[in-house]
Enzyme design. Structure first.
Site, mmCIF file in Angstrom:
data_model
loop_
_atom_site.group_PDB
_atom_site.id
_atom_site.type_symbol
_atom_site.label_atom_id
_atom_site.label_comp_id
_atom_site.label_asym_id
_atom_site.label_seq_id
_atom_site.Cartn_x
_atom_site.Cartn_y
_atom_site.Cartn_z
ATOM 1 N N THR A 182 0.798 -1.229 0.000
ATOM 2 C CA THR A 182 0.000 0.000 0.000
ATOM 3 C C THR A 182 0.838 1.290 0.000
ATOM 4 O O THR A 182 2.010 1.287 0.333
ATOM 5 C CB THR A 182 -1.009 -0.035 1.164
ATOM 6 N N THR A 223 -3.492 0.571 -3.201
ATOM 7 C CA THR A 223 -2.827 -0.686 -2.834
ATOM 8 C C THR A 223 -2.850 -1.718 -3.948
ATOM 9 O O THR A 223 -3.759 -1.705 -4.803
ATOM 10 C CB THR A 223 -3.539 -1.278 -1.590
ATOM 11 N N GLU A 261 -5.488 -8.712 -3.667
ATOM 12 C CA GLU A 261 -6.389 -8.121 -2.651
ATOM 13 C C GLU A 261 -7.363 -9.135 -2.069
ATOM 14 O O GLU A 261 -7.856 -8.958 -0.948
ATOM 15 C CB GLU A 261 -7.162 -6.955 -3.274
ATOM 16 N N SER A 288 -10.870 -3.880 4.187
ATOM 17 C CA SER A 288 -9.589 -3.168 4.083
ATOM 18 C C SER A 288 -9.270 -2.504 5.415
ATOM 19 O O SER A 288 -10.158 -2.313 6.256
ATOM 20 C CB SER A 288 -9.709 -2.112 2.992
ATOM 21 N N SER A 289 -7.995 -2.146 5.586
ATOM 22 C CA SER A 289 -7.596 -1.305 6.722
ATOM 23 C C SER A 289 -7.254 0.102 6.263
ATOM 24 O O SER A 289 -6.865 0.939 7.089
ATOM 25 C CB SER A 289 -6.357 -1.900 7.400
ATOM 26 N N GLY A 310 0.655 -0.159 5.237
ATOM 27 C CA GLY A 310 1.087 -0.971 6.380
ATOM 28 C C GLY A 310 0.134 -2.077 6.790
ATOM 29 O O GLY A 310 0.218 -2.553 7.926
HETATM 30 N N1 GLY Z 1 -4.448 -4.451 1.427
HETATM 31 C C1 GLY Z 1 -4.361 -3.428 2.372
HETATM 32 C C2 GLY Z 1 -5.690 -2.983 2.834
HETATM 33 O O1 GLY Z 1 -6.580 -2.816 2.024
HETATM 34 O O2 GLY Z 1 -5.875 -2.819 4.004
#
Ligand code: GLY
Length: 607
Positions: free
Chosen positions: A418, A436, A462, A490-491, A513
């Site tokens: 990301t 990301t 993803e 997602s984060s 991260g």
């Molecule tokens: N792949 C990182 C996120 O979407 O949190």
């Protein structure tokens, strides 16, 4: 209007001159109004490189690579909007920071136009042929995380380009085609391989398995090209030129779509994506409603599910408002043990809820019919009451809106990749965009877009942000399980901060991260707003995280005295690098102050 006409005339002249030097006697594109000059390419070590923080007066652009930041800078200089600049930055990141984001991935974008927030959801979707068994083997056992990532199974339908087009239709000022100029030029002429990208090429033992990646990044002996190598990517230049001139159909249909599917289906662990899945992606409404949450004298706005970021951040900060404030929160430049204890415990509570409740809202209802139930002050007060003087170990999820949950609990899965972009333009518009391809280099599958030229772009992994198993240990279905056309949780936490009383924009920030994005972003919010640090000082603070288990502290950044005090309260401590990649821009009395993470290669530019 006059202003734009004037820019247009000056810039057409510059493009004629530039094209003369770059491409001999080619006819200039009469549509183009922006010229692009390749900047000096600074050499920056990866690791921890202190950054100065940057003061600007009129506008500011912050991104994870100097070439990408510069592309956005040149666009705003040429009269472009924050969204225009974000598009140019993203196209250059696809080339120069290919391990982290790109046109083969997805993104969330928050936009402020001076009066309203617009949120654009470009999250990847699962193909229509994917189901909850996507990551199970023939015996019904989950594939190892590594096998799931390194496969065609993990690739979601890319969303970034279609989402950016939708944002550009509403907030773009310069022609779409102009925004690709910098990336096309750099892809054709080449750019200097950065220390961080080179380091990741050396470290990654799966990427060379992909024939396109092997030919692009490694020499005949299989050695990664050295730092400073002039890397060209003709396939990406051709793909971007077609998208620039023909629009997003040049990505979502025809040769590019066919090539993506061919690469996925011919992998040794093929995935179910079809050309129809890709063709269907652009026909959706990308706009969604940002969530804005009051905190102290601020209004903090972030992304709703499928992101878990904003809700988790505001649960942690909200829970801490119900605890007695420690006498000392920050000791010099390190959070105190008392403050860390409260934060890490609040994090356990937030991650317990995240792992039960948050998933794509098109498939999963929020508790009590609103995601706000998880941020209800009475609920957070109840949750805060669970925090005592010593560590609770692990937290159970709560029952927001008094709803008995029917979903199971998703176990923690690693995610790492990301990139974050923050931009404030001359007209007061702001973008906070996190983007990301999931892991470093995504699924480790590249597509040349059917060009037959060397190079191309990386396909995301993803879908490993979904739970690999559809049910938890107690047999309850997991909200974030794979389903056809669903978006993985997602984060990513692109954030815009406003004054609660006056509605003025105060800051824009976010980070890469994986699940730690939530902690990195929370740290910078607290640093800037509660501890009154500038953006750079807030970013520089040592990192800390808890995912509802052991506490993870940034290696080498906490004195023994703090580690001992946390252990004495029962915390299990792990030390790790915790490589955040925060970018933040604060509004100041005189303009802007931007900060970029010393742990990565980002910089801020502006006038
Ligand atoms: N792949 C990182 C996120 O979407 O949190």
């Amino acid at each position: 209007m006059n202003h734009l006409n004037c820019i247009s005339k000056i810039s057409i002249l510059s493009i004629l001159i530039l094209q003369f030097f770059l491409s001999g006697c080619d006819e200039p594109d009469p549509e183009t109004t922006v010229s692009y000059t390749i900047p000096e390419q600074p050499e920056m070590a990866t690791g921890y490189t202190p950054k100065p923080g940057w003061e600007t007066t009129e506008f500011a652009v912050a991104a994870a690579n100097p070439l990408a930041t510069d592309a956005g800078y040149q666009i705003v200089k040429a009269g472009g909007s924050a969204v225009d600049a974000a598009i140019a930055v993203q196209m250059v990141l696809t080339l120069v920071e290919p391990q982290s984001s790109g046109i083969g991935g997805g993104a969330f974008l928050l936009h402020w136009n001076g009066t309203d927030i617009h949120a654009y959801n470009g999250r990847e979707t699962a193909p229509s042929g994917a189901d909850e068994n996507l990551f199970l083997d023939e015996d019904g056992e989950p594939l190892s995380f590594s096998d799931a990532v390194h496969s065609g199974l993990s690739v979601g339908v890319p969303g970034t380009i279609a989402m950016l087009k939708s944002a550009h239709d509403q907030h773009g000022v310069l022609p779409w085609a102009d925004l690709f100029k910098s990336a096309i030029t750099l892809a054709e002429e080449g750019f200097s391989l950065s220390p961080r990208l080179q380091n990741q090429l050396v470290q990654d033992d799966r990427l060379p398995d992909d024939e396109i990646a092997r030919a692009l990044y490694y020499d005949e002996d299989g050695e990664a090209h050295p730092v400073g190598y002039n890397l060209r990517n003709p396939a990406l230049a051709e793909i971007l030129r077609n998208v620039a001139n023909e629009g997003i159909s040049a990505f979502y249909s025809g040769a590019v779509a066919e090539s993506i599917v061919e690469r996925i289906q011919n992998h040794s662990r093929p995935g179910p994506m079809t050309v129809k899945d890709i063709e269907a992606y652009p026909a959706q409404n990308f706009e969604t409603q940002a969530i804005c949450t009051p905190w102290k004298e601020y209004e903090i706005c972030g992304f709703p599910p499928p992101s878990s970021g904003h809700i988790a951040i505001m649960q942690m900060l909200g829970v801490m408002e119900h605890l007695e404030r420690p006498a000392e929160a920050l000791q010099d430049t390190v959070p105190s043990a008392d403050w860390l204890h409260q934060y890490l415990e609040a994090a356990k509570l937030a991650f317990a809820d995240r792992n039960r409740y948050i998933a794509d809202p098109a498939f999963v209802d929020p508790p009590g019919e609103s995601w706000e139930s998880l941020l209800d002050d009475g609920y957070l007060e109840e949750r805060a009451a669970l925090i005592g003087e010593t560590s609770m170990g692990e937290a159970d999820p709560g029952e927001p809106a008094l709803v008995k949950a029917r979903h199971g609990i998703q176990p923690l899965q690693p995610d790492k990749g990301t990139s974050h972009i923050s931009i404030n333009d001359r007209d007061g518009n702001a973008v906070s965009m996190t983007t990301t391809i999931e892991q470093g280099f995504g699924s480790r599958i590249m597509s040349d877009g059917g060009t037959g030229l060397p190079g191309g772009f990386h396909l995301n992994n993803e879908l490993t942000d979904f739970s690999r198993t559809p049910v938890d240990e107690d047999g309850r279905v997991i909200a974030n399980r794979v389903e056809p056309e669903k978006r993985p949780r997602s984060s990513m936490s692109p954030t815009l901060v406003f004054g609660k009383d006056n509605g003025n924009l105060i800051a824009s920030l976010g980070s890469p991260g994986g699940a730690a994005i939530i902690h990195y972003t929370a740290k910078a919010i607290v640093g800037m707003l509660d501890w009154e640090l500038n953006a750079q000082e807030a970013i520089d603070l040592p990192n800390f995280a808890n995912y509802n288990g052991p506490s993870v502290l940034e290696y080498g950044r906490f004195p023994d005295e703090i580690l001992d005090a946390l252990k004495a309260r029962g915390h299990e401590i792990t030390l790790q690098d915790l490589t955040s990649g925060l970018q933040a821009i604060q509004r100041t009395a005189d303009g802007y102050f931007g900060g970029a993470d010393p742990r990565r290669e980002g910089v801020v530019m502006g006038d």
